[in-house]
Design a protein around this motif. Structure first.
Motif, PDB file in Angstrom:
ATOM      1  N   LEU A  44       0.830  -1.198   0.000  1.00 60.21           N
ATOM      2  CA  LEU A  44       0.000   0.000   0.000  1.00 60.21           C
ATOM      3  C   LEU A  44       0.866   1.249   0.000  1.00 60.21           C
ATOM      4  N   LYS A  45       1.923   1.244   0.825  1.00 57.66           N
ATOM      5  CA  LYS A  45       2.839   2.389   0.856  1.00 57.66           C
ATOM      6  C   LYS A  45       3.415   2.651  -0.530  1.00 57.66           C
ATOM      7  N   GLU A  46       3.793   1.579  -1.206  1.00 54.06           N
ATOM      8  CA  GLU A  46       4.374   1.703  -2.544  1.00 54.06           C
ATOM      9  C   GLU A  46       3.371   2.302  -3.524  1.00 54.06           C
ATOM     10  N   LEU A  47       2.138   1.765  -3.522  1.00 50.91           N
ATOM     11  CA  LEU A  47       1.109   2.243  -4.445  1.00 50.91           C
ATOM     12  C   LEU A  47       0.714   3.681  -4.134  1.00 50.91           C
ATOM     13  N   ASN A  48       0.570   3.994  -2.856  1.00 57.09           N
ATOM     14  CA  ASN A  48       0.154   5.328  -2.462  1.00 57.09           C
ATOM     15  C   ASN A  48       1.234   6.359  -2.770  1.00 57.09           C
ATOM     16  N   ALA A  49       2.489   6.010  -2.513  1.00 58.47           N
ATOM     17  CA  ALA A  49       3.601   6.913  -2.803  1.00 58.47           C
ATOM     18  C   ALA A  49       3.691   7.193  -4.302  1.00 58.47           C
ATOM     19  N   GLN A  50       3.461   6.165  -5.110  1.00 53.91           N
ATOM     20  CA  GLN A  50       3.517   6.336  -6.558  1.00 53.91           C
ATOM     21  C   GLN A  50       2.443   7.313  -7.020  1.00 53.91           C
ATOM     22  N   ALA A  51       1.219   7.164  -6.493  1.00 49.15           N
ATOM     23  CA  ALA A  51       0.128   8.057  -6.862  1.00 49.15           C
ATOM     24  C   ALA A  51       0.430   9.490  -6.417  1.00 49.15           C
ATOM     25  N   GLU A  52       0.941   9.648  -5.195  1.00 50.77           N
ATOM     26  CA  GLU A  52       1.249  10.992  -4.693  1.00 50.77           C
ATOM     27  C   GLU A  52       2.361  11.651  -5.512  1.00 50.77           C
ATOM     28  N   ASP A  53       3.359  10.883  -5.889  1.00 51.87           N
ATOM     29  CA  ASP A  53       4.461  11.424  -6.679  1.00 51.87           C
ATOM     30  C   ASP A  53       3.959  11.913  -8.040  1.00 51.87           C
ATOM     31  N   MET A  54       3.076  11.151  -8.641  1.00 50.78           N
ATOM     32  CA  MET A  54       2.540  11.535  -9.954  1.00 50.78           C
ATOM     33  C   MET A  54       1.687  12.794  -9.847  1.00 50.78           C
ATOM     34  N   LEU A  55       0.998  12.972  -8.714  1.00 52.20           N
ATOM     35  CA  LEU A  55       0.166  14.156  -8.538  1.00 52.20           C
ATOM     36  C   LEU A  55       0.964  15.411  -8.242  1.00 52.20           C
ATOM     37  N   ASN A  56       2.243  15.256  -7.935  1.00 53.57           N
ATOM     38  CA  ASN A  56       3.079  16.445  -7.706  1.00 53.57           C
ATOM     39  C   ASN A  56       3.169  17.326  -8.940  1.00 53.57           C
ATOM     40  N   ALA A  57       2.911  16.722 -10.102  1.00 51.08           N
ATOM     41  CA  ALA A  57       2.960  17.493 -11.349  1.00 51.08           C
ATOM     42  C   ALA A  57       1.666  18.278 -11.584  1.00 51.08           C
ATOM     43  N   TRP A  58       0.681  18.087 -10.707  1.00 51.30           N
ATOM     44  CA  TRP A  58      -0.638  18.732 -10.887  1.00 51.30           C
ATOM     45  C   TRP A  58      -0.712  20.057 -10.149  1.00 51.30           C
TER      46      TRP A  58
END
Length: 208
Positions: free
Chosen positions: A194-208
């Motif tokens: 979950l940490k891995e999946l959540n971190a990936q989503a948060e990192d991608m949203l940094n571009a938003w």
């Protein structure tokens, strides 16, 4: 609105569920307006009677993304088995501890964010959350200043206290109970996947 007709620890998610259980004790006629949390504020609504909780945009996007791409109809139609039922998976979802979790490498959270980025403005100006027309930001900002009460989701308990400080009445147990704890609390914040999946989503949203 209901007085002592219902227990103090009753929690409410949506109107139909409430009225199905308590409609005889506290009928819909008792309310000036009691609708789904994502129902727009239409023209003619007495704004001084509206209570709302606003949320940090990135947090709201992550919540909707996890909840079957909430309010983004075209992504739901092409990527999910059902529109709103989070018990059914979307493309690429990972099953963790009895809950489907979005996989950002399959469904891009940035695409979802762009789909619903005007959600709050839309709801304040009488449009549906995922409406893709030009947002009326000026009207939305004006309406916020005219609302009866505006709290912050990230400061929920404090907001509830401030509401009662302004309008009176005791704080009921149901007001501070988390009825939608979210995927992190449900699955467990120590789950490595979950940490891995959540971190990936948060990192991608940094571009938003």
């Amino acid at each position: 609105v209901c007085g002592d007709a219902i227990p103090a620890n009753v929690t409410v998610q949506e109107p139909p569920a409430f009225f199905a259980v308590f409609g005889d004790l506290c009928p819909e006629s008792n309310f000036g307006r009691f609708e789904y949390g994502h129902s727009p504020i239409y023209d003619g609504t007495p704004l001084h009677q509206v209570v709302t909780m606003l949320r940090q945009p990135r947090s709201r996007v992550l919540s909707g993304y996890d909840h079957n791409l909430h309010d983004c109809r075209h992504m739901q139609a092409s990527l999910c088995l059902t529109r709103e039922n989070s018990d059914k998976p979307c493309l690429g979802d990972v099953w963790l501890n009895g809950h489907w979790v979005k996989n950002a490498s399959v469904i891009n959270p940035l695409e979802y964010a762009r789909c619903v980025e005007n959600c709050t403005v839309n709801l304040l100006t009488g449009q549906k959350c995922g409406d893709q027309s030009e947002p009326d930001v000026e009207t939305a900002v004006r309406k916020v200043a005219e609302l009866g009460f505006v709290g912050l989701t990230e400061e929920w308990n404090m907001s509830v206290c401030l509401f009662h400080a302004k309008f009176g009445g005791p704080i009921l147990a149901g007001e501070v109970y988390d009825v939608r704890p979210g995927v992190i609390k449900i699955v467990g914040e120590d789950d490595s996947k979950l940490k891995e999946l959540n971190a990936q989503a948060e990192d991608m949203l940094n571009a938003w």
